[in-house]
Write a protein that holds these residues in place. Sequence first.
Motif, short mmCIF file in Angstrom:
data_model
loop_
_atom_site.label_atom_id
_atom_site.label_comp_id
_atom_site.label_asym_id
_atom_site.label_seq_id
_atom_site.Cartn_x
_atom_site.Cartn_y
_atom_site.Cartn_z
N TYR A 50 13.86 -33.92 6.75
CA TYR A 50 14.55 -35.25 7.13
C TYR A 50 12.97 -36.06 7.15
O TYR A 50 12.33 -36.01 6.88
CB TYR A 50 14.64 -35.78 9.07
N ASN A 108 22.15 -39.76 9.93
CA ASN A 108 19.93 -40.09 10.28
C ASN A 108 19.36 -38.60 11.20
O ASN A 108 20.10 -37.38 11.06
CB ASN A 108 19.78 -41.05 11.00
N LEU A 109 18.22 -38.93 12.11
CA LEU A 109 17.71 -37.99 13.11
C LEU A 109 18.39 -37.45 14.01
O LEU A 109 18.81 -36.32 13.90
CB LEU A 109 16.52 -38.67 13.19
N ASP A 110 19.19 -38.77 14.52
CA ASP A 110 20.61 -37.91 15.51
C ASP A 110 21.39 -36.95 14.48
O ASP A 110 21.97 -36.17 15.70
CB ASP A 110 20.99 -39.50 16.53
N TYR A 170 18.08 -35.54 5.14
CA TYR A 170 18.54 -36.30 6.19
C TYR A 170 18.00 -37.80 6.68
O TYR A 170 16.34 -37.28 6.12
CB TYR A 170 18.85 -35.90 8.01
N HIS A 171 18.20 -38.89 6.36
CA HIS A 171 17.51 -40.32 6.70
C HIS A 171 17.79 -41.43 7.28
O HIS A 171 19.03 -41.21 7.65
CB HIS A 171 16.87 -40.21 4.96
N ASP A 172 17.32 -41.94 7.70
CA ASP A 172 17.56 -43.21 7.94
C ASP A 172 19.01 -44.27 7.33
O ASP A 172 18.55 -45.10 8.01
CB ASP A 172 15.95 -44.43 8.52
N ALA A 197 23.61 -43.64 8.74
CA ALA A 197 23.67 -43.13 10.07
C ALA A 197 24.56 -41.83 10.26
O ALA A 197 24.58 -40.77 10.96
CB ALA A 197 24.21 -44.48 10.71
N ARG A 215 12.20 -40.64 6.97
CA ARG A 215 12.84 -42.00 6.60
C ARG A 215 13.58 -42.81 5.76
O ARG A 215 14.50 -43.49 5.16
CB ARG A 215 11.83 -43.73 7.38
N SER A 216 13.11 -42.45 4.31
CA SER A 216 13.79 -42.69 3.46
C SER A 216 14.61 -41.70 2.73
O SER A 216 14.68 -40.16 2.82
CB SER A 216 12.59 -43.16 2.34
#
Length: 372
Positions: free
Chosen positions: A32, A67-69, A59-61, A64, A34-35
Amino acid sequence: MNDVVFPNIPQTAHLPALAALGGAAPHLKAVYSRSEKSAKDLADAAAVALELSQPPSIYHDGDASSNLDTLLARGDIAAVIVVLPITMQPAIVLKSLAAGKHVLSEKPVAPDVAQGLALIKSYRELYQPKGLIWRVAENYEAEPGYRKAGEIIRSGRIGDVIFFKTVVVNYIDKESKWYKTPWRTIPDYQGGFLLDGGVHTVAALRVMLPYSFTHLSGFASLNKDYLKPHDTIHAIVKAGDHFHGTAEMTFASPTQTRPLADSFVITGSNGWISVNMVNTPGSSSQTIRILIKTVVKPEGKPEEEKEEVVDIPSKGVIAEQQSFFDAMKGEDDGLKLGDPLGALEDVAFIQAALNSNGKLANLTKLVGGVEE
């Protein structure tokens, strides 16, 4: 096993360590960032380093659905390695623990002592009772060379420790790969490089010296404007009634060439020991070199000096990962590597040195919000 990452350290340290551990490490299933680009770059690097048939899931932000969740909701993920900017890590550590994952988070444990105390309190009250493991990845603490030096000192080879010194001189310019890391150019945490890098030095002292530090008095300054808020520390430190010493740390050297000095010199009543990280001949790796000088007193003869050199390959990241993975399996190596409270002592040292301005700081009181 999942690696929650911010590129650079994951690619240069954590991936090579996972590769070195081979089958002793869990399978890397996802990454994971952010980008999407940085996550993909890391996944591609992981596929090469670990010789995977296909890259780990990304996985990245930016989405949705990935994402991390979403990642932390996966039932096949047992643990995460968190390598993110200093101010982001506490929240991600708690989020990961709340999702039922074991966590190995990069040093420092938190941006300051207050946040570190709160983080440790939450872990001990909410997640440790559930059997979840949280360790802080401090590779200097895990280095076999520094730990060996500690064993030598505790064995009494140099007698009782009476004083010590540590000198760390670094040159950081605006072209440095370390400075170009975006979150370091505008640090929103105390000390800048002194916190990020200084905790390494304190951790090494923590495993080598036989008693914990109790008091500190020092001064901090800024000598290169782009290294705000501070880039240099000079401190006098005391370990109760046992010994005292000095710590000099700077990231503001004017030249790339460093003055000749031993990184650590610990002096006892019967000799001294110096410890330095040196380049391994014919290799890109490094070695921790321990030089031991002791006084020998043959009966009826003049005193003599005895010298011994011990070289130990550097593999701190491998050691910290191995200890973490063993703990996940319920195996205790007895080393207490990555203890968050020990990592908090390192942050307390830097924080006290930054704020002392010559006044005496009580380190024991500073970290006293957590009981053993």
